[in-house]
Design a protein around this motif. Structure first.
Motif, short mmCIF file in Angstrom:
data_model
loop_
_atom_site.label_atom_id
_atom_site.label_comp_id
_atom_site.label_asym_id
_atom_site.label_seq_id
_atom_site.Cartn_x
_atom_site.Cartn_y
_atom_site.Cartn_z
N GLY A 54 56.59 92.55 -13.65
CA GLY A 54 57.95 93.02 -13.37
C GLY A 54 58.67 93.56 -14.58
O GLY A 54 59.76 93.08 -14.92
N PRO A 55 58.14 94.58 -15.25
CA PRO A 55 58.78 95.10 -16.46
C PRO A 55 60.09 95.82 -16.20
O PRO A 55 60.90 95.98 -17.12
CB PRO A 55 57.74 96.07 -17.03
CG PRO A 55 56.95 96.50 -15.83
CD PRO A 55 56.87 95.28 -14.96
N GLY A 56 60.33 96.29 -14.97
CA GLY A 56 61.56 97.02 -14.69
C GLY A 56 61.69 98.23 -15.59
O GLY A 56 60.73 99.01 -15.75
N PRO A 57 62.83 98.44 -16.22
CA PRO A 57 63.01 99.61 -17.11
C PRO A 57 62.29 99.47 -18.44
O PRO A 57 62.29 100.41 -19.24
CB PRO A 57 64.52 99.67 -17.30
CG PRO A 57 64.99 98.26 -17.11
CD PRO A 57 64.08 97.68 -16.05
N GLY A 58 61.70 98.31 -18.72
CA GLY A 58 60.83 98.18 -19.89
C GLY A 58 61.43 97.59 -21.14
O GLY A 58 60.87 97.76 -22.22
N GLY A 59 62.50 96.85 -21.04
CA GLY A 59 63.08 96.24 -22.23
C GLY A 59 62.15 95.27 -22.92
O GLY A 59 61.94 95.35 -24.15
N LEU A 60 61.56 94.36 -22.17
CA LEU A 60 60.63 93.41 -22.76
C LEU A 60 59.33 94.11 -23.14
O LEU A 60 58.71 93.78 -24.16
CB LEU A 60 60.36 92.26 -21.78
CG LEU A 60 59.40 91.17 -22.25
CD1 LEU A 60 59.84 90.56 -23.58
CD2 LEU A 60 59.26 90.07 -21.19
N THR A 61 58.93 95.08 -22.36
CA THR A 61 57.72 95.85 -22.67
C THR A 61 57.83 96.48 -24.04
O THR A 61 56.90 96.39 -24.87
CB THR A 61 57.53 96.97 -21.62
OG1 THR A 61 57.67 96.43 -20.31
CG2 THR A 61 56.17 97.61 -21.76
N ARG A 62 58.95 97.10 -24.31
CA ARG A 62 59.16 97.73 -25.61
C ARG A 62 59.15 96.70 -26.73
O ARG A 62 58.58 96.94 -27.82
CB ARG A 62 60.49 98.50 -25.60
CG ARG A 62 60.44 99.75 -24.75
CD ARG A 62 61.82 100.31 -24.45
NE ARG A 62 62.57 100.70 -25.65
CZ ARG A 62 63.75 101.31 -25.61
NH1 ARG A 62 64.30 101.61 -24.43
NH2 ARG A 62 64.37 101.63 -26.73
N ALA A 63 59.74 95.55 -26.49
CA ALA A 63 59.76 94.50 -27.51
C ALA A 63 58.35 94.00 -27.81
O ALA A 63 58.00 93.78 -28.98
CB ALA A 63 60.65 93.35 -27.05
N LEU A 64 57.55 93.82 -26.79
CA LEU A 64 56.17 93.34 -26.99
C LEU A 64 55.37 94.34 -27.82
O LEU A 64 54.61 93.95 -28.71
CB LEU A 64 55.50 93.13 -25.63
CG LEU A 64 56.07 91.98 -24.78
CD1 LEU A 64 55.55 92.06 -23.35
CD2 LEU A 64 55.72 90.62 -25.39
N LEU A 65 55.54 95.62 -27.52
CA LEU A 65 54.83 96.65 -28.28
C LEU A 65 55.35 96.74 -29.70
O LEU A 65 54.58 96.84 -30.67
CB LEU A 65 54.97 98.00 -27.56
CG LEU A 65 54.23 98.09 -26.22
CD1 LEU A 65 54.73 99.28 -25.42
CD2 LEU A 65 52.72 98.18 -26.44
N ALA A 66 56.66 96.66 -29.87
CA ALA A 66 57.26 96.72 -31.20
C ALA A 66 56.86 95.52 -32.05
O ALA A 66 56.78 95.62 -33.29
CB ALA A 66 58.78 96.81 -31.08
#
Length: 276
Positions: free
Chosen positions: A54-66
């Motif tokens: 459930g990444p949605g717009p990707g806030g946590l996704t971006r943090a994980l990659l960063a």
């Protein structure tokens, strides 16, 4: 907080028309400082595959990659979010795979690739079910190194609950059996869009070695019977197991007048083994 060259999350949501949907259990986190804090709870991510639900717009996704995740596999059933996630994938070439599908129909073990961790702001409507599935896999240690998950505070209290606490029940026994678990921090409702009605908590679970000879199905049967009538003495609540009662109680060192909410995890394990 600017963690990459992508637009702020509010702008992403506005651009793609991503109004959170209640029926999907969506509550979006827009504070990238907060999502980065969640990612750090999972520990150093270099060389790690992270599965996100459930990444949605990707806030946590971006943090994980960063934060250095080697690869993020994001499972999302809301097709409206896919263009926004595609923009993240383009900004982090070769490191983000988006699976458009239902997490409840996903074979998570098949996605594991080397060291694997699950980090998610879980949709509230499926969070407990997913956690239970991950903790009841037959093979243990499991395919994941750890779970870092967002829950409603009430659910988090059930996950970490100890005997004689009001929140202690089947979920607390399961988590206490197979994991070392802690609440990392709480998140106020104002951090989400739209704000939920309750406080949330980030919970970190790490698998631990468990005693051989205890089958998941037996422990589930015992806890279902015991907590299904939690105010009754175990002599009564365990009758539905269909096992000679005196032998069952003796194997667990019980008199029979105890109640489920007072029994430690170790006692439930003895009951599960004796049921076989």
């Amino acid at each position: 907080m600017q963690i990459d060259s992508l637009p702020p999350l509010r702008e992403v949501i506005a651009t793609h028309g991503l109004r959170a949907r209640k029926e999907l259990g969506q509550n979006f986190l827009l504070d990238l400082n907060l999502t980065a804090r969640i990612a750090r709870v999972a520990g150093p991510l270099e060389g790690v595959t992270v599965i996100e639900v459930g990444p949605g717009p990707g806030g946590l996704t971006r943090a994980l990659l960063a934060e250095g995740a080697q690869r993020v596999i994001a499972i999302e059933r809301d097709e409206r979010t896919l263009p926004a996630l595609a923009e993240i994938a383009a900004a982090y070439p070769g490191r983000l795979e988006v699976i458009a599908g239902d997490a409840l129909e996903t074979d998570f073990a098949a996605l594991a690739d080397g060291p694997t961790r699950i980090v998610s702001n879980l949709p509230y409507n499926i969070g407990t079910e997913l956690l239970t599935r991950w903790l009841t896999v037959e093979t243990w240690p499991p395919f994941f190194e750890s779970l870092t998950l967002m829950f409603q505070r009430e659910v988090a209290e059930r996950i970490i609950a100890k005997p004689s606490e009001d929140a202690y029940g089947r979920l607390g026994v399961l988590c206490g059996w197979r994991t070392e678990v802690r609440i990392a921090f709480n998140v106020g409702r104002e951090a989400f869009t739209p704000p939920p009605k309750v406080t949330s908590s980030v919970v970190h679970l790490r698998p631990k070695a468990v005693e051989d000879g205890v089958a998941v199905r037996d422990l589930e049967a015992v806890t279902r019977a015991a907590f299904g009538q939690r105010r009754k003495m175990v002599r009564q609540s365990l009758k539905s197991l269909g096992v000679p009662m005196e032998a069952l109680l003796a194997a667990a060192g019980l008199r029979g007048n105890e109640r489920a909410e007072t029994l430690p995890v170790e006692t439930f394990l003895k009951l599960a083994k004796a049921r076989r």
